[in-house]
Design an enzyme around this catalytic site. Sequence first.
Site, PDB file in Angstrom:
ATOM      1  CE  LYS A  22     -46.685  41.243-115.610  1.00 55.02           C
ATOM      2  NZ  LYS A  22     -46.373  42.586-116.090  1.00 55.02           N
ATOM      3  CG  ASN A  23     -44.776  41.663-119.345  1.00 61.96           C
ATOM      4  OD1 ASN A  23     -45.763  42.194-118.817  1.00 61.96           O
ATOM      5  ND2 ASN A  23     -43.596  41.578-118.739  1.00 61.96           N
ATOM      6  CB  CYS A 118     -43.728  47.589-110.371  1.00 62.64           C
ATOM      7  SG  CYS A 118     -44.858  46.225-110.043  1.00 62.64           S
ATOM      8  NE  ARG A 123     -41.360  50.190-115.483  1.00 62.39           N
ATOM      9  CZ  ARG A 123     -42.263  49.236-115.316  1.00 62.39           C
ATOM     10  NH1 ARG A 123     -43.045  49.262-114.269  1.00 62.39           N
ATOM     11  NH2 ARG A 123     -42.393  48.269-116.196  1.00 62.39           N
ATOM     12  CG  ASP A 313     -39.724  41.079-115.843  1.00 63.51           C
ATOM     13  OD1 ASP A 313     -39.318  42.160-115.382  1.00 63.51           O
ATOM     14  OD2 ASP A 313     -40.510  41.007-116.804  1.00 63.51           O
ATOM     15  NE  ARG A 406     -49.236  45.567-111.242  1.00 63.08           N
ATOM     16  CZ  ARG A 406     -49.023  46.842-111.450  1.00 63.08           C
ATOM     17  NH1 ARG A 406     -48.629  47.610-110.467  1.00 63.08           N
ATOM     18  NH2 ARG A 406     -49.192  47.355-112.640  1.00 63.08           N
TER      19      ARG A 406
HETATM   20  N1  EPU Z   1     -33.185  49.680-120.824  1.00 64.56           N
HETATM   21  C1  EPU Z   1     -31.901  50.055-121.066  1.00 64.56           C
HETATM   22  N2  EPU Z   1     -31.325  49.752-122.260  1.00 64.56           N
HETATM   23  C2  EPU Z   1     -32.003  49.084-123.211  1.00 64.56           C
HETATM   24  C3  EPU Z   1     -33.332  48.665-122.962  1.00 64.56           C
HETATM   25  C4  EPU Z   1     -33.897  48.982-121.739  1.00 64.56           C
HETATM   26  O1  EPU Z   1     -31.258  50.655-120.217  1.00 64.56           O
HETATM   27  O2  EPU Z   1     -31.468  48.858-124.304  1.00 64.56           O
HETATM   28  C5  EPU Z   1     -33.785  50.035-119.560  1.00 64.56           C
HETATM   29  C6  EPU Z   1     -34.875  51.058-119.723  1.00 64.56           C
HETATM   30  O3  EPU Z   1     -34.408  52.364-119.636  1.00 64.56           O
HETATM   31  C7  EPU Z   1     -35.798  50.707-118.600  1.00 64.56           C
HETATM   32  C8  EPU Z   1     -35.644  49.198-118.470  1.00 64.56           C
HETATM   33  O4  EPU Z   1     -34.434  48.884-119.064  1.00 64.56           O
HETATM   34  O5  EPU Z   1     -35.399  51.299-117.414  1.00 64.56           O
HETATM   35  C9  EPU Z   1     -36.755  48.400-119.097  1.00 64.56           C
HETATM   36  O6  EPU Z   1     -36.986  48.859-120.386  1.00 64.56           O
HETATM   37  P1  EPU Z   1     -38.245  48.523-121.284  1.00 64.56           P
HETATM   38  O7  EPU Z   1     -38.658  49.778-121.942  1.00 64.56           O
HETATM   39  O8  EPU Z   1     -37.954  47.337-122.144  1.00 64.56           O
HETATM   40  O9  EPU Z   1     -39.336  48.130-120.209  1.00 64.56           O
HETATM   41  P2  EPU Z   1     -40.878  48.216-120.387  1.00 64.56           P
HETATM   42  O10 EPU Z   1     -41.236  48.024-121.801  1.00 64.56           O
HETATM   43  O11 EPU Z   1     -41.409  49.394-119.685  1.00 64.56           O
HETATM   44  C10 EPU Z   1     -41.385  45.669-120.099  1.00 64.56           C
HETATM   45  C11 EPU Z   1     -42.169  44.816-119.149  1.00 64.56           C
HETATM   46  C12 EPU Z   1     -41.480  44.766-117.793  1.00 64.56           C
HETATM   47  C13 EPU Z   1     -40.059  44.225-117.988  1.00 64.56           C
HETATM   48  C14 EPU Z   1     -39.304  45.071-119.025  1.00 64.56           C
HETATM   49  C15 EPU Z   1     -37.933  44.524-119.364  1.00 64.56           C
HETATM   50  C16 EPU Z   1     -44.428  45.048-119.943  1.00 64.56           C
HETATM   51  C17 EPU Z   1     -45.797  45.570-119.715  1.00 64.56           C
HETATM   52  N3  EPU Z   1     -43.519  45.337-119.026  1.00 64.56           N
HETATM   53  O12 EPU Z   1     -41.347  46.970-119.531  1.00 64.56           O
HETATM   54  O13 EPU Z   1     -42.216  43.853-117.000  1.00 64.56           O
HETATM   55  O14 EPU Z   1     -39.372  44.263-116.779  1.00 64.56           O
HETATM   56  O15 EPU Z   1     -40.064  45.132-120.240  1.00 64.56           O
HETATM   57  O16 EPU Z   1     -38.044  43.243-119.872  1.00 64.56           O
HETATM   58  O17 EPU Z   1     -44.192  44.375-120.922  1.00 64.56           O
HETATM   59  C18 EPU Z   1     -42.944  42.852-114.997  1.00 64.56           C
HETATM   60  O18 EPU Z   1     -43.564  42.038-115.707  1.00 64.56           O
HETATM   61  O19 EPU Z   1     -42.808  42.743-113.753  1.00 64.56           O
HETATM   62  C19 EPU Z   1     -42.330  44.006-115.647  1.00 64.56           C
HETATM   63  C20 EPU Z   1     -41.898  45.049-114.969  1.00 64.56           C
END
Ligand code: EPU
Length: 428
Positions: A22-23, A118, A123, A313, A406
């Site tokens: 998905k991602n 979610c 975030r 995840d 989703r």
């Molecule tokens: N974070 C840290 N330190 C880091 C990196 C991240 O604390 O060095 C924290 C961030 O602050 C945040 C969380 O970790 O609270 C996730 O950060 P990231 O920005 O990587 O998340 P994202 O890009 O918003 C994507 C996926 C999520 C998955 C996360 C982590 C997509 C569309 N979403 O989110 O997927 O959990 O990366 O791998 O790609 C899911 O599929 O259920 C989902 C939530």
Amino acid sequence: MARYLVKGGTPLHGVIRPLGNKNAVLPMIAATLLTDAPVTLKNVPDITDVRTMLGLLRGLGAQVSFRAREHAVYICCDGVRQHRLLDEKVTEVRASILFFGALLARFGRVEILSPGGCQIGLRQVDTHFMNLAKLGVSVSYGSPIRAEAHRLCGAAVWSDETSVTATANFLLAAVRATGESVLYNAACEPHIQDLCRLLGKMGAEIQGIGTNRLVVRGAGPLHGAEHDVAEDYVETGSFLAAAAATGGAVRVEHVNTESYNQIIHQFSKLGVEVRTKPGALLVRAGQEMRIRSTLDGRLAKIECLPWPGFPADLLQIALVLATQCTGKVLIHDKMFESRLFFVDKLIRMGAEVFLSDPHRAIVFGPKKLKGKFIESPDLRAGMALVIAALAAEGTSEIDNVQFIERGYENLVGRLQGLGADIERRTSP
Ligand code: EPU
């Protein structure tokens, strides 16, 4: 609204194949805006998030044809003339923020609503905009978010977080910037690697794929491509965990086994052995599942971290699996602030879990779980609760399954294929 009715206690058995990640698919859908030529994506799961992203792209004027049964989507963006994305559906998915980088690269400006997704933590999107500002983008954060760049210029950027979507957004803009861009502290998850591979097929020059330093040599418009999306390791991990938690034996086929070392290692801490075969992973029945303390006899720990750490995840799923293992383990979500809040539902089912703080829970196992009425609070917790229900005695009713759908295509049918007693009911 739909619910799952799960009669637990049946060990899962059989063979299953994960669909595309998905991602990976979601940023790839945004990436199609970087060219006027057709892009065909294969192995695309038919899940709500994919349909929402395709709907948003259609709304921008793209031609989109999703052959869901064949898992193939054809996209052509030559009709897209619109840099504004103000459809309320933007607020339903986190991945809609990926249209930010892509529209900016296409038009030099963008207006977009804030993304949704979610409710699993704060975030923020600060990292996205801080990184893009270095490429010459000026952002006005409000509703909508507005940004423009007269010219995207390559630059060296040190990202403050290893953020998955911020890395994707950076890549989408940097491939159209003039000169070289370097992103340090880039995310390197398999889905980011796969996005880089698609961009490469579209004509982008990206080096360092699979590392935390990505070098992008920007170019003009990209060209069309065809790409098979790599499998979803979260799906694979979910099916392996479901097999182990029910005492069953499942073989997951068509997987790149090299991506699973960390997952196999963390599952082994719970006493769950995952065997590797060429292109397949399997869990066998009748495992002892005894949690291993540290070498000096202290509490075992599973924590999630950016890749190549254990995936965030899969952490809730590992927590549910731990309830069926003998011993105790600390589950530490270092990334999200509220992903562990679903444990109250597990406790109601009979699990012994001590929530130390929003990031840490200690699980004491094994505990016999009992079927209950439970609500799915988010996608991955939802899947974790399905696994709990499959392992439980009696019948569980899982509400709010729109969250689960989703990210998992035809979960009910595929679990039935493994012998699970599960059905989907639509509420009146
Ligand atoms: N974070 C840290 N330190 C880091 C990196 C991240 O604390 O060095 C924290 C961030 O602050 C945040 C969380 O970790 O609270 C996730 O950060 P990231 O920005 O990587 O998340 P994202 O890009 O918003 C994507 C996926 C999520 C998955 C996360 C982590 C997509 C569309 N979403 O989110 O997927 O959990 O990366 O791998 O790609 C899911 O599929 O259920 C989902 C939530």
